[in-house]
Design a protein around this motif. Structure first.
Motif, PDB file in Angstrom:
ATOM      1  N   VAL A   1      -6.752   0.557   1.697  1.00 36.52           N
ATOM      2  CA  VAL A   1      -7.822   0.725   0.780  1.00 36.52           C
ATOM      3  C   VAL A   1      -8.166   1.981   0.580  1.00 36.52           C
ATOM      4  O   VAL A   1      -8.219   1.901  -0.083  1.00 36.52           O
ATOM      5  CB  VAL A   1      -8.323  -0.040   1.277  1.00 36.52           C
ATOM      6  N   GLN A   2      -8.176   1.932   2.362  1.00 40.59           N
ATOM      7  CA  GLN A   2      -9.181   3.451   1.615  1.00 40.59           C
ATOM      8  C   GLN A   2      -7.755   5.130   1.472  1.00 40.59           C
ATOM      9  O   GLN A   2      -8.176   5.280   0.109  1.00 40.59           O
ATOM     10  CB  GLN A   2      -9.220   4.594   3.392  1.00 40.59           C
ATOM     11  N   ARG A   3      -6.496   4.177   1.310  1.00 42.52           N
ATOM     12  CA  ARG A   3      -6.077   5.143   0.878  1.00 42.52           C
ATOM     13  C   ARG A   3      -5.181   5.678  -0.811  1.00 42.52           C
ATOM     14  O   ARG A   3      -5.148   5.903  -1.397  1.00 42.52           O
ATOM     15  CB  ARG A   3      -3.944   5.618   1.374  1.00 42.52           C
ATOM     16  N   ILE A   4      -5.605   3.994  -1.233  1.00 36.07           N
ATOM     17  CA  ILE A   4      -5.370   3.386  -3.045  1.00 36.07           C
ATOM     18  C   ILE A   4      -6.863   3.511  -3.748  1.00 36.07           C
ATOM     19  O   ILE A   4      -6.467   5.100  -4.437  1.00 36.07           O
ATOM     20  CB  ILE A   4      -5.503   1.846  -2.643  1.00 36.07           C
ATOM     21  N   LYS A   5      -7.914   4.294  -2.913  1.00 35.45           N
ATOM     22  CA  LYS A   5      -9.541   4.742  -2.893  1.00 35.45           C
ATOM     23  C   LYS A   5      -8.935   6.360  -3.365  1.00 35.45           C
ATOM     24  O   LYS A   5      -8.891   6.921  -4.376  1.00 35.45           O
ATOM     25  CB  LYS A   5     -10.446   4.526  -2.461  1.00 35.45           C
ATOM     26  N   ASN A   6      -7.987   6.918  -2.398  1.00 35.31           N
ATOM     27  CA  ASN A   6      -8.667   8.049  -2.066  1.00 35.31           C
ATOM     28  C   ASN A   6      -7.384   8.880  -3.054  1.00 35.31           C
ATOM     29  O   ASN A   6      -7.281   9.623  -4.011  1.00 35.31           O
ATOM     30  CB  ASN A   6      -8.325   9.103  -1.218  1.00 35.31           C
ATOM     31  N   GLU A   7      -5.967   8.138  -3.314  1.00 36.66           N
ATOM     32  CA  GLU A   7      -4.962   8.784  -3.791  1.00 36.66           C
ATOM     33  C   GLU A   7      -4.351   7.734  -5.287  1.00 36.66           C
ATOM     34  O   GLU A   7      -3.527   8.859  -6.144  1.00 36.66           O
ATOM     35  CB  GLU A   7      -3.389   8.930  -2.732  1.00 36.66           C
ATOM     36  N   LEU A   8      -4.724   7.033  -5.481  1.00 32.09           N
ATOM     37  CA  LEU A   8      -4.707   5.576  -6.062  1.00 32.09           C
ATOM     38  C   LEU A   8      -5.352   5.998  -7.858  1.00 32.09           C
ATOM     39  O   LEU A   8      -5.424   5.888  -8.580  1.00 32.09           O
ATOM     40  CB  LEU A   8      -3.445   4.891  -6.375  1.00 32.09           C
ATOM     41  N   LEU A   9      -6.230   5.024  -7.423  1.00 29.45           N
ATOM     42  CA  LEU A   9      -7.897   5.024  -8.067  1.00 29.45           C
ATOM     43  C   LEU A   9      -8.120   5.852  -9.152  1.00 29.45           C
ATOM     44  O   LEU A   9      -8.423   5.397 -10.598  1.00 29.45           O
ATOM     45  CB  LEU A   9      -8.988   4.775  -7.577  1.00 29.45           C
TER      46      LEU A   9
ATOM     47  N   LEU B   1       3.983 -15.347  -7.173  1.00 31.95           N
ATOM     48  CA  LEU B   1       2.847 -14.960  -6.509  1.00 31.95           C
ATOM     49  C   LEU B   1       2.978 -13.303  -5.067  1.00 31.95           C
ATOM     50  O   LEU B   1       4.201 -13.554  -4.819  1.00 31.95           O
ATOM     51  CB  LEU B   1       2.880 -15.814  -5.160  1.00 31.95           C
ATOM     52  N   ASP B   2       2.095 -11.962  -5.415  1.00 35.97           N
ATOM     53  CA  ASP B   2       2.716 -11.364  -5.514  1.00 35.97           C
ATOM     54  C   ASP B   2       2.194 -11.004  -3.447  1.00 35.97           C
ATOM     55  O   ASP B   2       1.220 -10.752  -3.003  1.00 35.97           O
ATOM     56  CB  ASP B   2       1.864 -10.082  -5.639  1.00 35.97           C
ATOM     57  N   VAL B   3       3.513 -10.584  -2.666  1.00 35.67           N
ATOM     58  CA  VAL B   3       3.001 -10.903  -1.383  1.00 35.67           C
ATOM     59  C   VAL B   3       3.189  -9.960  -0.105  1.00 35.67           C
ATOM     60  O   VAL B   3       4.935  -9.506  -0.677  1.00 35.67           O
ATOM     61  CB  VAL B   3       3.250 -12.231  -0.121  1.00 35.67           C
ATOM     62  N   VAL B   4       2.684  -8.708   0.571  1.00 39.83           N
ATOM     63  CA  VAL B   4       3.677  -7.967   1.241  1.00 39.83           C
ATOM     64  C   VAL B   4       2.745  -8.912   3.007  1.00 39.83           C
ATOM     65  O   VAL B   4       2.016  -8.818   3.290  1.00 39.83           O
ATOM     66  CB  VAL B   4       2.972  -6.671   1.779  1.00 39.83           C
ATOM     67  N   CYS B   5       4.015  -9.065   3.077  1.00 37.77           N
ATOM     68  CA  CYS B   5       4.482  -9.401   4.333  1.00 37.77           C
ATOM     69  C   CYS B   5       5.128  -8.610   5.564  1.00 37.77           C
ATOM     70  O   CYS B   5       5.581  -7.972   6.030  1.00 37.77           O
ATOM     71  CB  CYS B   5       5.299 -11.011   4.622  1.00 37.77           C
TER      72      CYS B   5
ATOM     73  N   MET C   1       3.940   3.325   8.812  1.00 40.66           N
ATOM     74  CA  MET C   1       3.463   3.392   7.087  1.00 40.66           C
ATOM     75  C   MET C   1       4.572   2.948   6.058  1.00 40.66           C
ATOM     76  O   MET C   1       4.011   3.285   4.748  1.00 40.66           O
ATOM     77  CB  MET C   1       3.849   5.300   7.728  1.00 40.66           C
ATOM     78  N   SER C   2       5.626   2.396   6.751  1.00 41.84           N
ATOM     79  CA  SER C   2       6.327   1.698   5.294  1.00 41.84           C
ATOM     80  C   SER C   2       5.420   0.769   4.918  1.00 41.84           C
ATOM     81  O   SER C   2       5.426  -0.189   3.915  1.00 41.84           O
ATOM     82  CB  SER C   2       7.677   0.699   6.130  1.00 41.84           C
ATOM     83  N   MET C   3       4.545  -0.043   5.961  1.00 42.68           N
ATOM     84  CA  MET C   3       3.794  -1.503   5.982  1.00 42.68           C
ATOM     85  C   MET C   3       2.573  -0.806   4.530  1.00 42.68           C
ATOM     86  O   MET C   3       2.261  -1.122   3.572  1.00 42.68           O
ATOM     87  CB  MET C   3       2.830  -2.265   7.128  1.00 42.68           C
ATOM     88  N   ILE C   4       2.377   0.273   4.431  1.00 39.43           N
ATOM     89  CA  ILE C   4       1.285   0.896   3.876  1.00 39.43           C
ATOM     90  C   ILE C   4       1.542   1.378   2.302  1.00 39.43           C
ATOM     91  O   ILE C   4       1.206   1.256   1.088  1.00 39.43           O
ATOM     92  CB  ILE C   4       0.585   2.335   4.236  1.00 39.43           C
TER      93      ILE C   4
ATOM     94  N   ILE D   1       1.976  -2.160   0.304  1.00 34.53           N
ATOM     95  CA  ILE D   1       1.027  -2.228  -0.441  1.00 34.53           C
ATOM     96  C   ILE D   1       0.700  -1.181  -1.512  1.00 34.53           C
ATOM     97  O   ILE D   1       0.276  -1.847  -2.137  1.00 34.53           O
ATOM     98  CB  ILE D   1      -0.371  -2.200   1.304  1.00 34.53           C
ATOM     99  N   MET D   2       0.539  -0.298  -0.874  1.00 29.46           N
ATOM    100  CA  MET D   2       0.227   1.265  -1.656  1.00 29.46           C
ATOM    101  C   MET D   2       0.901   0.997  -3.567  1.00 29.46           C
ATOM    102  O   MET D   2       0.714   0.722  -4.540  1.00 29.46           O
ATOM    103  CB  MET D   2      -0.004   2.406  -1.328  1.00 29.46           C
TER     104      MET D   2
END
Length: 515
Positions: free
Chosen positions: A143-151, A230-234, A244-247, A250-251
């Motif tokens: 979420v912090q990465r998304i806020k900083n880089e995508l939002l 349903l959009d799921v990241v497992c 980082m592959s998980m992150i 998600i991103m």
């Protein structure tokens, strides 16, 4: 200094002291009564002699019984009161009160986000649902990465939040009561402020599997999406090699949701699309004198405008159950309230406590002697409108009008359950003060006292203490609140909790066993 005391009805044999710092012994009140001892602000003074076992009356009802002889002019604290027994849940007045019909309140609008399912959001937020607490740290990092880089690329999106919680595994997921936290989390994921964009992060081995949380058919098809898949990241998927592959996964998924959310625009909608949750926390004796009556007046305005308003907190209305059942629109609505009270009575009994466990040290320091007195001030938030529905914990609201949403009185759990019900705006009154906030919806904070509003001038949005000061009426503050709601709902104004990005974690109500 002019001594100020407040009585609620002509029947009251006690009054609360309104002066900052209280009043010292020897103070002569305008009635001619002399105080025999110091009475702190918000606390009660006996207006007449109260013999042992006689009723102590505030709000026109006995809030307790004298535990000793109490002389007129004495401080009536919790230490000299015996609490009444709880009202039985039979032989109650059922749908007996028929309030005079109020004219509709027409012409009021706000600018909101219309959703495909017909609901309206007051904010445009990407929410990432989690199935289990194990993934919370990963989601928070993402979420912090998304806020900083995508939002920054999506100016029409207000925020990105993680719906994180302590449920999902290590629980008796098939036990009685386990359906409450599951449906709560499901319905929070579908809150109007999230625009129908449901995204889930799962660990993989948890009991609360994504398909159990959000089974087929539970997600309304968004007109901007090709399907309801349903959009799921497992995180345990073999494709994920390292953190980082998980992150990155998600991103990548978040970016697709953000694109769709960014295409949404505010449009003018009637005030009837508001779904308002009202709640109090850090209550004091002024809550039932200033802030909560103003909320009650505003509640009536909202109902007249066709909106939905939820009041809650079972233990904080339990002692006024007769006031509630009498205002029910039908016997069925009254019975539903009784059923919720009985369920909660049994729940507390299993824990070997009763409703008296509700009051806090802060409540008592603020002048509330027991739960009966607290309840009388809490119920006032519901105004005078007929109660048209009852909602069990975790369920989604499907009707307009004044609704009793049965929740625990815990600030965090109550707010969480009102979110699940579909709340798009929250009103929270406080006397002792609290920085409470929610990430998913704006929270308008109302101070019961001017002293609190001045000291916490950048945390309290409305000062209802002006009612006690005599500089404003209940109606004045109620209308101020109503207009602020429309401004906040439209995004024209941010609450202090939003400005400072203050929010409490959601807290799922789980009455089932933890294994």
């Amino acid at each position: 200094m002019i001594p100020l005391t407040i009585s609620m009805t002509e029947r009251d044999n006690v009054a609360i002291v309104a002066n900052d710092g209280g009043l010292p012994a020897g103070t002569k009140l305008p009635s001619g009564l002399t105080l025999l001892e110091h009475v702190p602000q918000g606390h009660k003074v006996a207006l007449v002699d109260l013999p042992n076992n006689s009723p102590v009356i505030r709000y026109g009802i006995p809030i307790g019984y004298a535990d000793q002889d109490i002389a007129a002019g004495s401080w009536v604290s919790e230490h000299v009161l015996k609490m009444p027994d709880a009202r039985e849940l039979d032989n109650l007045p059922i749908a007996t009160v028929k309030p005079a019909s109020m004219p509709p309140l027409e012409g009021y609008t706000f600018d909101g986000y219309r959703n495909a399912d017909g609901s309206v959001g007051t904010r445009n937020i990407l929410a990432i649902t989690t199935t289990v607490q194990c993934v919370s740290g990963v989601v928070d990092y993402a979420v912090q990465r998304i806020k900083n880089e995508l939002l920054p690329k999506y100016p029409n999106v207000d925020d990105v939040i993680g719906i994180e919680h302590t449920y999902g595994c290590g629980v008796a997921i098939d036990a009685d009561g386990a359906d409450i936290p599951i449906r709560t989390l499901r319905n929070i994921s579908l809150n109007p402020n999230f625009g129908g964009e449901v995204m889930v992060v799962s660990l993989g081995c948890e009991k609360l599997q994504p398909q159990r949380l959000l089974p087929p058919g539970s997600i309304p098809i968004n007109s901007n999406k090709e399907s309801e898949k349903l959009d799921v990241v497992c995180l345990q998927d073999e494709a994920h090699v390292g953190f980082m592959s998980m992150i990155d996964s998600i991103m990548k998924n978040a970016d697709e949701h953000l694109k769709r959310l960014n295409a949404r625009k505010r449009e003018t909608v009637p005030a009837s699309e508001l779904v308002v949750g009202v709640q109090c926390g850090g209550s004091d004796a002024f809550s039932g004198v200033t802030a909560n009556p103003a909320v009650g007046f505003c509640t009536d305005l909202l109902v007249r405008a066709g909106a939905s308003v939820m009041f809650s907190e079972v233990t904080e209305v339990r002692d006024g159950i007769d006031q509630l059942t009498s205002r029910a629109t039908t016997p069925e609505v009254a019975q539903a309230m009784i059923d919720e009270m009985a369920w909660y009575d049994a729940y507390l009994k299993r824990g070997k406590v009763d409703r008296s466990a509700n009051t806090t040290p802060g409540n008592k320091k603020g002048g509330l002697s027991n739960i009966v007195e607290k309840a009388m001030g809490s119920i006032i938030k519901s105004g005078t409108s007929p109660i048209s529905g009852v909602l069990s914990p975790g369920n989604k609201l499907k009707q307009k009008g004044l609704i009793f949403a049965a929740t625990p009185a815990s600030d965090f759990i109550c707010g969480t359950l009102q979110l699940a019900a579909g709340m798009n705006l929250h009103v929270f009154t406080t006397g002792r003060g609290t920085p409470y906030g929610l990430a998913a919806v704006p929270v308008i904070k109302v101070a019961t006292r001017t002293d609190l509003a001045k000291r916490w001038n950048d945390l309290m949005d409305i000062n209802a203490g002006k009612i006690a000061d005599g500089t404003a009426t209940i109606e004045d503050i109620g209308w101020e609140m109503f207009h602020m709601m429309l401004d906040v709902a439209s995004g024209r104004k941010k609450t202090f909790a939003e400005q400072w990005k203050l929010h409490n974690a959601i807290s799922l109500f789980n009455p089932a066993p933890v294994t």
